[in-house]
Write an enzyme that holds these catalytic residues in place. Sequence first.
Site, PDB file in Angstrom:
ATOM      1  N   TRP A  86       0.852  -1.188   0.000  1.00  0.00           N
ATOM      2  CA  TRP A  86       0.000   0.000   0.000  1.00  0.00           C
ATOM      3  C   TRP A  86       0.894   1.246   0.000  1.00  0.00           C
ATOM      4  CZ3 TRP A  86      -1.936   2.773   4.824  1.00  0.00           C
ATOM      5  CH2 TRP A  86      -2.920   3.715   4.503  1.00  0.00           C
ATOM      6  N   LYS A 140     -13.895  -0.529   4.702  1.00  0.00           N
ATOM      7  CA  LYS A 140     -14.405  -1.219   3.515  1.00  0.00           C
ATOM      8  C   LYS A 140     -15.548  -2.159   3.875  1.00  0.00           C
ATOM      9  CE  LYS A 140     -10.359   0.290   2.091  1.00  0.00           C
ATOM     10  NZ  LYS A 140     -10.004   1.298   1.159  1.00  0.00           N
ATOM     11  N   ASP A 191      -1.706  -5.661   8.867  1.00  0.00           N
ATOM     12  CA  ASP A 191      -2.620  -4.647   8.363  1.00  0.00           C
ATOM     13  C   ASP A 191      -3.831  -5.436   7.859  1.00  0.00           C
ATOM     14  OD1 ASP A 191      -4.062  -2.757   6.978  1.00  0.00           O
ATOM     15  OD2 ASP A 191      -2.291  -1.730   6.203  1.00  0.00           O
TER      16      ASP A 191
HETATM   17  C1  LMR Z   1      -6.671   2.406  -0.923  1.00  0.00           C
HETATM   18  O1  LMR Z   1      -5.647   1.727  -0.874  1.00  0.00           O
HETATM   19  O2  LMR Z   1      -7.149   2.864  -1.967  1.00  0.00           O
HETATM   20  C2  LMR Z   1      -7.432   2.678   0.351  1.00  0.00           C
HETATM   21  O3  LMR Z   1      -6.839   1.997   1.399  1.00  0.00           O
HETATM   22  C3  LMR Z   1      -7.649   4.104   0.609  1.00  0.00           C
HETATM   23  C4  LMR Z   1      -6.422   4.840   1.047  1.00  0.00           C
HETATM   24  O4  LMR Z   1      -6.490   5.475   2.097  1.00  0.00           O
HETATM   25  O5  LMR Z   1      -5.402   4.804   0.355  1.00  0.00           O
END
Ligand code: LMR
Length: 397
Positions: free
Chosen positions: A131, A247, A212
């Site tokens: 992420w 989510k 996570d």
């Molecule tokens: C994403 O990865 O799109 C979500 O987790 C929203 C974010 O805060 O990045």
Amino acid sequence: MIFSEVPQALADPILGLNDAFRADPRSDKVNLGVGIYKTEAGDTPVLDCVKQAEALLLQQESSKNYLGIDGVPAYNQAVLALLFGAEHTLCVNGRARAAQAPGGTGALRVAAEFIRNHTASRTVWISNPTWANHKNVFETAGLTVQEYRYYQAKDHSMDFAAMQADLAQAQPGDIVLLHGCCHNPTGIDPTQTQWQQIAQQCLQQQLVPLFDFAYQGFGAGIEEDAAGLRLMAETVPEMLIASSFSKNFGLYNERVGAVTLVAENRDTCERGFSQIKHTIRANYSNPPAHGALIVSTILHDETLRALWHSEVTQMRERIAAMRELFVASLSAAGVNQDFSFIARQNGMFSFSGLTTAQVARLRDEFGIYIVGSGRISVAGMTRENMPVICRAIAAVL
Ligand code: LMR
């Protein structure tokens, strides 16, 4: 004067896209950047279970008094039950404590500061890719980030041997960030056997897992998606979990998450948890109530909980159907490349393999917004926008 020296920050790779999308005047633009669930009609509605819980709260709420530093007690209890299963020995023996936090990101930040300020640990290992905000959160909290390989681009698979080899370099006490399910961005999760091997590696090398866990219910099911995390909790003496209900309850803007500490015994857990609370107090004092009260109301009411299960199932099944349709529609749009791997990925995202240049063309020429890494939010696809998306992808390939 001190502000004139401040340099411009780069736009956020995910949320920055939302700003660009809003500013785009084209009426046929499509936002597949940020992970937001959309229905077949292209909306992100409030879940029925949430609306019903809010109606109850409106009737029953009698005060806006501060919550405790760690939030709503019944919520924290529900969080532990969702993570480990009801009445788990970890909770009964006082080895696990959860504190409500503002979203998964807030939980990660509290965990990171707790590690930095109250343990000897300084290094977090994150997957490559991961992420886009992980590195930012950990480095901002003063931790050093190292990467372990995770993904093999040539066959769109998990490079498990490389992951093990890279983690073999980690030192005792290092933190290993793991995605509990629906790995973001790749959608590829370890098998149960691989989870066992990861857990054994953490145990043997004395590494501390930080989960996570933001997509429980979006992979195979609410209980099924916790299998890796539960296996880890059975194996290692200590771990941290940053979980989110953005989510799976559609509570994005209510910021509802939790940071959970698992320690080797009750005493260590209580002391560690006191520092988690100290960290929270220094950041935002105590969390906001509304979102956590919604989740707690739903999870403690049999009927609302059953409704939530069915709504999560609907979301999961719609995303899975979009994956299949995406693969078929790419082929119908004349794409020869094999994209069948997309149907095998879990969660909201498809890691498409599109290059940065192709992503830029999709946005500039076709008004289709996806993350620069090639991550596409399948949860934003509908039967209606699918042909437009696939024709555009065919054109840039
Ligand atoms: C994403 O990865 O799109 C979500 O987790 C929203 C974010 O805060 O990045």
